[in-house]
Write a protein that holds these residues in place. Structure first.
Motif, short mmCIF file in Angstrom:
data_model
loop_
_atom_site.label_atom_id
_atom_site.label_comp_id
_atom_site.label_asym_id
_atom_site.label_seq_id
_atom_site.Cartn_x
_atom_site.Cartn_y
_atom_site.Cartn_z
N SER A 49 5.19 61.32 50.64
CA SER A 49 4.31 61.93 49.55
C SER A 49 4.74 62.26 48.42
N ALA A 50 6.58 63.09 47.76
CA ALA A 50 6.52 62.80 47.27
C ALA A 50 7.20 62.10 46.00
N GLN A 105 6.02 63.41 56.14
CA GLN A 105 5.51 63.82 55.32
C GLN A 105 5.91 63.75 54.13
N LEU A 106 7.35 64.24 53.95
CA LEU A 106 7.97 64.20 52.66
C LEU A 106 8.07 63.14 51.98
N LEU A 129 -0.65 70.60 40.21
CA LEU A 129 -1.45 71.63 41.47
C LEU A 129 -1.25 70.52 42.35
N LEU A 178 5.34 61.45 43.21
CA LEU A 178 4.91 62.44 41.75
C LEU A 178 6.30 62.47 41.36
N ARG A 238 -2.38 67.85 42.24
CA ARG A 238 -1.64 66.35 42.66
C ARG A 238 -0.91 66.41 43.52
N MET A 239 0.02 67.78 43.42
CA MET A 239 1.10 67.84 44.41
C MET A 239 0.30 67.99 45.87
N VAL A 240 -0.11 69.09 45.80
CA VAL A 240 -1.56 69.43 47.09
C VAL A 240 -1.74 68.18 47.98
N TRP A 253 -1.65 64.89 47.36
CA TRP A 253 -0.75 63.67 47.49
C TRP A 253 0.09 64.21 49.41
N GLY A 254 -0.31 65.82 49.57
CA GLY A 254 0.78 65.66 50.58
C GLY A 254 -0.79 65.70 52.15
N ILE A 312 -2.90 66.83 61.68
CA ILE A 312 -2.96 67.77 61.44
C ILE A 312 -2.55 68.50 59.70
N PHE A 313 -0.55 68.09 59.93
CA PHE A 313 -0.67 69.09 58.23
C PHE A 313 -1.50 68.30 57.66
#
Lengths: 564, 49
Positions: free
Chosen positions: A276-277, A273-274, A219, A280, A221-223, A225-226, A191-192
């Protein structure tokens, strides 16, 4: 909506009619996308193999885009939809909530996946799986992904609705079974993931249609990869759930501690999920605090959760085997495990390869300093092929050996080939992943079609080891494809020509779990408090390997900076 | 009696059995720590001159 319930005579599992159909269709769609992804893998491997360089660059990037999308999204998420319906309706022995929405899920995902593939093979959307802006794909590339994601989100809500149905109808008491809890974890992460994906793909679609002027690259790239990394964390949760399921069904294993295993899934929900960072870590737009806290602190809670599963799953197997009398020495339980059962063998190879290769390399990539050694090198696909392929794909292949007779009511063809397949696929892919990571450590780029950079004004003299490892990647990659093709042949062949099995009694109401059946084991509660010294030794081997490899990379780093 | 039984359930088990609370936690936590914090970071990046 009227429905019926079929109880499989061999396993005791109960299949509600709507859920059964949806599981079959999602599983079949998954296998078809695996076939497409496997065919494109041939193009990728034969081009990155320096001795062949099969495709020219434009075709290579088209094929690489298709390979990434079809394997990382289409094959896996279709299969995960089947897993969600199995873990809810089958294990909780209840009707599926809102089956019509289940079909909306399926057809949206079909339309979306086909649309995105059409865009890719038209050749104007060779933006690869990551699709970083300002590279622009055709609008239907993004629209297809959005439809696919909406379909998957609907599947998640059908799963959650089915949990409500089961609770309301009191088809279980206490907590949901461990396997269902693992699927719930996958559902929450999904869902996230999907909401994050919508957050970036909708504006990107508008950009590709000319409705908005630009998308900020950082922006995006960051979103993105979420979505991109978290989608692979859905896989981790789903395949860990399958790790618990298969030993429960095959040898009646129970978790060493339900509390601890569920706590580990909770850490996935909170922290996985974190990670993902870590994609980056070399991006200038993100602060050091954001990078370090998300990777070197929060991500480690998720790593700890994986290590707990890595202990409790083999521990559960050891406990079950010791209860059966395999108590001699440290490893009689392991020697006498059912290695001839492809479901068990596939699951265990998945566990070992994910832990030793995917897990350890994931921690290395998630550490900011040593990440710099292999950031955006061939190490990265090496890492995720040992998580997504030997981890998730092999676990999904393994559970299919249980599902074909129970869900599709067909006997597997060629039992000897079935026994060989998980070893062929799992070992070849593990070696491929290992040499990919080795080549990446030596600096081979992640995506460039030609590692030699032919025609560049400045040439780089690669060490012989890098060329050797790229050659080995090609060879063992092709062996892996043979292993994957064999699985598709065995599964599709069994559905077409396998001996028909008895479907079992059909009733118009859910039935209780028959005692002493695989269904009872899969839906069980309780822990197995048996000493597991062999597992402790295996886990210590993992920890020692981890510490040594971690240290070696810090040593490499000091040499890069001429500090040693 | 039923209430007493419910009181005996440990807090962690109540949390783990509350599926929709887990959904909220699992979506809000990364949205704040990863996405929103990330957006704030990017917005605070000075423009090149």
């Amino acid at each position: 909506m009227a429905t019926t319930y079929r109880t499989c005579p061999a396993s005791g599992l109960q299949f509600e009619a709507h859920a059964e159909k949806l599981m079959k269709w999602n599983a079949v769609a998954a296998v078809l996308w695996l076939l497409v992804g496997g065919i494109t893998a041939i193009g990728v491997i034969m081009t990155r193999w320096p001795a062949f360089k099969l495709l020219p660059p434009d075709q290579f990037y088209t094929i690489l885009t298709a390979h990434g999308v079809d394997m990382l999204l289409c094959w896996i998420i279709f299969f995960e939809m089947a897993v969600l319906y199995f873990a809810s309706s089958v294990l909780l022995r209840c009707r599926l909530a809102t089956p019509k929405w289940g079909w909306v899920q399926f057809w949206l995902m079909v339309v979306g996946s086909v649309m995105t593939n059409v865009a890719i093979f038209q050749g104007e959307s060779s933006v690869m799986f990551t699709s970083y802006v300002p590279m622009m794909a055709a609008p239907h590339f993004y629209l297809g992904l959005i439809l696919f994601a909406v379909g998957a989100l609907i599947g998640c809500f059908v799963f959650l609705g089915t949990l409500v149905v089961a609770k309301k109808d009191k088809t279980y008491t206490g907590s949901i079974p461990m396997v269902t809890f693992g699927a719930l974890t996958a559902c929450i992460i999904a869902i996230f993931t999907i909401l994050t994906g919508a957050g970036i793909l909708l504006p990107t679609l508008a950009w590709s249609l000319g409705l908005i002027k630009e998308i900020d690259a950082q922006l995006y790239r960051m979103v993105w990869w979420g979505l991109g990394h978290s989608s692979q964390q859905i896989n981790v949760s789903a395949h860990v759930a399958i790790w618990y399921l298969i030993p429960a069904v095959v040898i009646g294993a129970k978790p060493l501690s339900e509390k601890v295993s569920r706590g580990a899934f909770l850490m996935y929900i909170l922290f996985l999920q974190l990670a993902s960072a870590h994609h980056l870590l070399s991006d200038p737009g993100m602060s050091a605090e954001w990078k370090v806290l998300n990777t070197s602190y929060f991500m480690y809670f998720a790593v700890m959760a994986s290590m707990i599963h890595g202990f409790t799953v083999p521990g559960a197997i050891e406990a079950a085997q010791r209860r059966k009398g395999f108590t001699n020495g440290l490893f009689e339980w392991l020697r006498k495990a059912p290695w001839g059962n492809p479901a068990f063998a596939g699951m265990f190879i998945s566990l070992v390869s994910f832990g030793f290769l995917g897990g350890i390399s994931g921690v290395v990539l998630g550490t900011e300093q040593i990440n710099m050694l292999m950031h955006n090198t061939f190490y990265v696909p090496g890492h995720f092929h040992t998580t997504v392929v030997t981890g998730t794909t092999l676990a999904f292949m393994a559970v299919t050996y249980l599902l074909v007779p129970t869900l599709f009511k067909r006997e597997m063809i060629h039992p000897k080939l079935c026994q060989i397949q998980p070893y062929l696929f799992g070992i070849a892919m593990s070696i491929t992943g290992l040499v990919m990571m080795g080549a990446g450590t030596l600096g081979v780029s992640r995506r460039h079609w030609d590692m030699a950079f032919s025609g560049a004004p400045f040439q780089y003299e690669w060490p012989g080891a890098a060329m050797l490892m790229m050659g080995m990647t090609g060879f063992f990659g092709m062996v892996t494809i043979v292993g994957g093709a064999l699985w598709i042949y065995l599964v599709v062949g069994s559905l077409l020509w396998g001996k028909k099995l008895e479907g079992g009694a059909v009733s118009d109401k859910p039935t209780p779990i028959p005692a002493a059946t695989p269904a009872a084991s899969a839906s069980h509660h309780g822990s197995d408090h048996v000493g597991v010294p062999g597992t402790v030794v295996l886990v210590m081997a993992l920890l020692v390997s981890f510490v040594l490899y971690y240290f070696v990379n810090w040593k490499y780093l000091s040499e890069v900076w001429l500090l040693s | 009696m039923a209430d007493n039984d419910n009181d005996d359930v440990p807090f962690m088990q109540k949390l783990l059995d509350n599926h929709f609370l887990l959904v909220v936690i699992g979506v809000v936590s990364p949205t704040v720590l990863y996405t929103l914090w990330g957006i704030v970071d990017i917005m605070n990046t000075p423009l090149a001159k």
